[in-house]
Design an enzyme around this catalytic site. Structure first.
Site: not given
Ligand code: SF4
Length: 354
Positions: A98-99, A102, A111, A115, A118, A120, A280, A317, A324
């Site tokens: 995107r930038y 980077r 994972c 979480c 998350c 994603r 987010d 973000d 950001k």
């Molecule tokens: S935020 Fe998402 S990508 Fe990061 S550790 Fe937690 S579940 Fe995994």
């Protein structure tokens, strides 16, 4: 294999309700939404991270990060599947560029612990999303051909899910590209499975200086003795620079006292607090959101009492992929009914919801 072995931790992750109930008492809400939430985004926890969780207290900050709640099943109007528009800035599979200077490379979508907030969750926990060898080759070719790229960020999922051998190979290929200035890895394994930080992994890291590792600690309870050993190893044997990004989470870390303890402890362990992220606007995140106005107030109080070294930048973000931006009283122009108008670094204005 012992509990101190990360492969044991991976193999003994708890992923279903029946097994989880053998370890902790679930509230009625936690139990009733578990299945429906899991259909959208998997549940997984390592025995290590489970040991930090209060087995009977629904307000435990570790538990709030990993156990689905009913708010997760709600899709608010401002919530998106891909809030940072990472997919549309993907020139090839698995790379967001995107930038100009980077690129983010998602090398694993697995994972050890998922979480609930998350960003994603649309693809994390889905093994089919993880790039294959041919896609590695294409991504490396892309980095070689784009001389404007100065930094590659290995992310995921968790990139340290890969074997040592694969990590060594990818870091080796990337560091052999002349125009790449430095490498960065985003990982939550020092938090959820610190035994992943082995001597052998640190030996690999030490070959690729300068290597920056960004961890993701959200609460002081996560900074255990096991973490201290892992972090010391990363610094002394891996020769890496450690930064931390936290997410500001309702009822997890949204008080001055918790943020103060977290950030002092991070610095004591050898990790520089880098960012405190506004959560987010990903679908199902409303239960975690702290109003920006409260976040700004928290940061104002923190700045007044803590050493600058311990204070992260509070950032958002921008939803839609705008990048950001810093959040703070100096940047706030106006609070509207359901949004805020902020100044941009270059004098422009931007609007963010909640
Ligand atoms: S935020 Fe998402 S990508 Fe990061 S550790 Fe937690 S579940 Fe995994």
């Amino acid at each position: 294999m012992s509990q101190e072995d990360w492969m044991w931790q991976m193999q003994n992750r708890i992923t279903d309700l029946a097994t989880l109930k053998n370890h902790i008492t679930l509230s009625a809400e936690e139990e009733s939404v578990f299945q429906a939430a899991q259909e959208q985004f998997s549940f997984s926890i390592t025995p290590y991270y489970l040991s930090l969780l209060d087995p009977t207290n629904p307000t435990c900050p570790i538990r709030k990060q990993v156990l689905p709640r009913s708010s997760e099943l709600v899709r608010a109007e401002n919530e998106w599947e891909d809030p940072l528009a990472e997919q549309i800035h993907m020139p090839i599979k698995g790379v967001t560029h995107r930038y100009p200077d980077r690129a983010i490379w998602y090398i694993s979508h697995i994972c050890a612990v998922y979480c609930r907030f998350c960003t994603r969750k649309r693809k994390v926990s889905k093994p089919t999303e993880t790039p294959n060898r041919e896609e590695w080759r294409e991504a490396l070719e892309y980095f070689r051909n784009h001389t404007e790229i100065k930094e590659v960020i290995l992310s995921g999922g968790d990139p340290l899910t890969l074997s040592d051998q694969h990590i060594d190979y990818l870091l080796g290929e990337l560091s052999a590209i002349d125009h790449i200035n430095h490498l960065r890895i985003h990982t939550r394994y020092p938090v959820t499975m610190p035994m992943r930080i082995t001597d052998s992994l640190c030996g690999i890291f030490s070959k690729y200086f300068p290597l920056y590792i960004v961890t993701h600690f959200n609460h002081p309870k996560e900074l255990t003795q096991e973490v201290k050993v892992a972090v010391t190893k990363l610094i002394q044997k891996g020769n890496v620079t450690l930064l931390n990004q936290s997410v500001l989470l309702k009822d997890v870390n949204d008080t001055v006292e918790i943020l103060e303890e977290l950030n002092y402890k991070l610095v004591r362990f050898g990790i520089k607090p880098y960012y405190l992220h506004q959560c987010d606007e990903v679908y199902g995140s409303s239960g975690f959101v702290v109003p920006i106005e409260d976040g700004i107030r928290l940061m104002y109080d923190i700045r007044g009492r803590m050493s600058g070294l311990t204070v992260p930048n509070y950032v958002k973000d921008l939803t839609g992929g705008g990048g950001k931006v810093l959040l703070g009283p100096n940047y706030l122009i106006e609070k509207k009914e359901s949004s805020y108008l902020f100044k941009n670094f270059n004098g422009g204005e931007y609007e963010v919801t909640h």
